[in-house]
Design a protein around this motif. Structure first.
Motif, PDB file in Angstrom:
ATOM      1  N   UNK A 183       0.725  -1.614   0.292  1.00 25.17           N
ATOM      2  CA  UNK A 183      -0.042  -0.303  -0.349  1.00 25.17           C
ATOM      3  C   UNK A 183       0.970   1.362   0.134  1.00 25.17           C
ATOM      4  N   UNK A 184       2.063   0.995   0.812  1.00 26.80           N
ATOM      5  CA  UNK A 184       2.965   2.270   1.098  1.00 26.80           C
ATOM      6  C   UNK A 184       3.320   2.949  -0.544  1.00 26.80           C
ATOM      7  N   UNK A 185       4.306   1.872  -1.165  1.00 21.91           N
ATOM      8  CA  UNK A 185       4.727   2.077  -2.436  1.00 21.91           C
ATOM      9  C   UNK A 185       3.338   2.261  -3.204  1.00 21.91           C
ATOM     10  N   UNK A 186       2.275   2.050  -3.020  1.00 18.79           N
ATOM     11  CA  UNK A 186       1.605   1.808  -4.353  1.00 18.79           C
ATOM     12  C   UNK A 186       1.086   3.716  -4.551  1.00 18.79           C
ATOM     13  N   UNK A 187       0.529   4.448  -2.765  1.00 14.76           N
ATOM     14  CA  UNK A 187       0.684   5.633  -2.609  1.00 14.76           C
ATOM     15  C   UNK A 187       1.247   6.970  -2.935  1.00 14.76           C
ATOM     16  N   UNK A 188       2.659   6.093  -2.677  1.00 16.97           N
ATOM     17  CA  UNK A 188       4.028   7.066  -3.064  1.00 16.97           C
ATOM     18  C   UNK A 188       3.878   6.967  -4.689  1.00 16.97           C
ATOM     19  N   UNK A 189       3.386   5.831  -5.523  1.00 16.60           N
ATOM     20  CA  UNK A 189       3.885   6.706  -7.493  1.00 16.60           C
ATOM     21  C   UNK A 189       3.436   7.260  -7.504  1.00 16.60           C
ATOM     22  N   UNK A 190       1.487   6.342  -6.923  1.00 15.63           N
ATOM     23  CA  UNK A 190       0.520   7.372  -7.545  1.00 15.63           C
ATOM     24  C   UNK A 190       0.076   8.986  -6.842  1.00 15.63           C
ATOM     25  N   UNK A 191       0.854   9.135  -6.383  1.00  9.82           N
ATOM     26  CA  UNK A 191       1.305  10.621  -5.913  1.00  9.82           C
ATOM     27  C   UNK A 191       2.207  11.442  -6.772  1.00  9.82           C
ATOM     28  N   UNK A 193       2.474   1.298 -13.677  1.00 15.45           N
ATOM     29  CA  UNK A 193       1.720  -0.049 -13.805  1.00 15.45           C
ATOM     30  C   UNK A 193       2.107  -0.323 -15.034  1.00 15.45           C
ATOM     31  N   UNK A 194       1.953  -1.623 -16.200  1.00 19.96           N
ATOM     32  CA  UNK A 194       3.494  -2.422 -17.271  1.00 19.96           C
ATOM     33  C   UNK A 194       2.928  -1.415 -18.859  1.00 19.96           C
ATOM     34  N   UNK A 195       2.095  -0.269 -18.742  1.00 17.63           N
ATOM     35  CA  UNK A 195       0.895   0.381 -19.740  1.00 17.63           C
ATOM     36  C   UNK A 195       2.639   1.462 -20.262  1.00 17.63           C
ATOM     37  N   UNK A 236      -5.427  10.226 -20.428  1.00 14.86           N
ATOM     38  CA  UNK A 236      -4.919   8.483 -20.676  1.00 14.86           C
ATOM     39  C   UNK A 236      -3.524   8.295 -18.845  1.00 14.86           C
ATOM     40  N   UNK A 237      -2.896   8.868 -19.009  1.00  9.44           N
ATOM     41  CA  UNK A 237      -1.956   8.852 -17.908  1.00  9.44           C
ATOM     42  C   UNK A 237      -2.832   8.625 -15.562  1.00  9.44           C
ATOM     43  N   UNK A 238      -3.755   9.578 -16.172  1.00 11.06           N
ATOM     44  CA  UNK A 238      -4.452  10.030 -15.018  1.00 11.06           C
ATOM     45  C   UNK A 238      -5.521   8.771 -14.989  1.00 11.06           C
ATOM     46  N   UNK A 276      -4.904   1.191 -11.883  1.00  7.72           N
ATOM     47  CA  UNK A 276      -3.576   0.986 -11.312  1.00  7.72           C
ATOM     48  C   UNK A 276      -3.943   1.056  -9.669  1.00  7.72           C
ATOM     49  N   UNK A 277      -4.009   1.985  -9.235  1.00  4.56           N
ATOM     50  CA  UNK A 277      -4.703   2.316  -8.019  1.00  4.56           C
ATOM     51  C   UNK A 277      -5.401   0.619  -7.344  1.00  4.56           C
ATOM     52  N   UNK A 278      -7.006   0.926  -7.995  1.00  2.87           N
ATOM     53  CA  UNK A 278      -7.891   0.364  -7.604  1.00  2.87           C
ATOM     54  C   UNK A 278      -7.097  -0.861  -7.681  1.00  2.87           C
ATOM     55  N   UNK A 279      -6.990  -1.165  -8.925  1.00  2.85           N
ATOM     56  CA  UNK A 279      -6.379  -2.991  -9.257  1.00  2.85           C
ATOM     57  C   UNK A 279      -5.257  -3.031  -8.300  1.00  2.85           C
ATOM     58  N   UNK A 280      -4.053  -2.609  -7.815  1.00  4.30           N
ATOM     59  CA  UNK A 280      -3.641  -2.914  -6.474  1.00  4.30           C
ATOM     60  C   UNK A 280      -3.683  -2.823  -5.076  1.00  4.30           C
ATOM     61  N   UNK A 281      -4.670  -2.046  -4.794  1.00 10.54           N
ATOM     62  CA  UNK A 281      -5.329  -2.000  -3.595  1.00 10.54           C
ATOM     63  C   UNK A 281      -6.701  -3.048  -3.331  1.00 10.54           C
TER      64      UNK A 281
END
Length: 241
Positions: free
Chosen positions: A96-104, A126-128, A137-139, A145-150
């Motif tokens: 979760x922490x890495x996911x939040x960091x990258x998304x932010x 993500x792999x795109x 499209x990036x947003x 990706x956040x939804x899936x990985x959460x």
């Protein structure tokens, strides 16, 4: 609550706190080690056949599950050791922490108008291929990706940890990792990776539904009914890749 359940709950809470405080281990990540071992086995046994893929998946997941189960049972007589093992497994599995960091990081780049920086950072999430993606499209890629990985890296992991302790955590991460490695509809993996992809679908089912319910609950007063309608209307429109 039994002593085993209490130890598991304590370990899950400690592992969640460690992930929130420190993120993923920066060196010697056990998931990366599992991926290297699974990759080596794949190169050794790969055949363009479903039955070989079934054996490959079963061997990889069962090895992790049995090793974790044996360790868990060996530590059961020492609650502190069992709690530490569960905490370590949770810290390893949660992301979760890495996911939040990258998304932010990507969100801040988009807000400042730095599309090049957002494109450069997207592959960490993500792999795109980001080279031709627009800002919108990036947003969208970040949100999806956040939804899936959460669901995968937080909720599902905790669900399996609550159900089966450290063995559940580690076996689920093994399944999820195999799906990321070989669960693709490509010429090489369409048959060989079938078992890994289907097993990940089954393992991910409870956490995905719980994540959707939590999203509806978090929508806020006045928006929950709309969030519920969107989930029911659109869920079937997102088939497994």
């Amino acid at each position: 609550m039994t002593a085993v359940r209490a130890t598991t709950a304590l370990g899950l809470a400690a592992g969640y706190a460690a992930d929130a405080a420190f993120g993923d281990p920066r060196r010697g990540h056990p998931v990366a080690g599992f991926g290297r071992a699974a990759g080596a086995l794949e190169r050794l046994v790969w055949r363009d056949r479903r039955d070989v893929g079934v054996v490959f998946t079963a061997l990889c997941v069962s090895t992790v599950a049995v090793a974790a189960r044996c360790t868990d049972r060996a530590l059961r007589s020492t609650p502190a050791g069992a709690a530490l093992f569960t905490a370590g497994a949770a810290w390893t599995v949660l992301g979760g922490a890495s996911l939040v960091r990258e998304a932010r990081t990507i969100g801040e780049a988009l807000e400042s108008g730095d599309l090049a920086a957002a494109r450069e950072r997207l592959p960490y999430l993500c792999g795109r291929d980001p080279r031709e993606l627009t800002e919108q499209q990036i947003a969208r890629a970040v949100v999806e990706s956040v939804a899936e990985n959460t669901a995968d890296a937080v909720v599902n992991a905790l669900v399996w940890g609550a159900a089966a302790g450290a063995p559940g955590l580690l076996a689920f991460r093994a399944v999820n990792t195999l799906d990321a490695m070989v669960g693709h509809r490509s010429p090489r993996y369409l048959r060989f990776g079938w078992a890994s992809a289907r097993l990940d679908d089954v393992a991910g089912w409870p956490g995905a539904r719980l994540t959707a319910l939590l999203t509806v609950a978090a929508a806020g007063r006045g928006r929950r009914r709309g969030a519920w309608r969107v989930w029911r209307a659109d869920a079937a429109g997102h088939p497994s890749p």
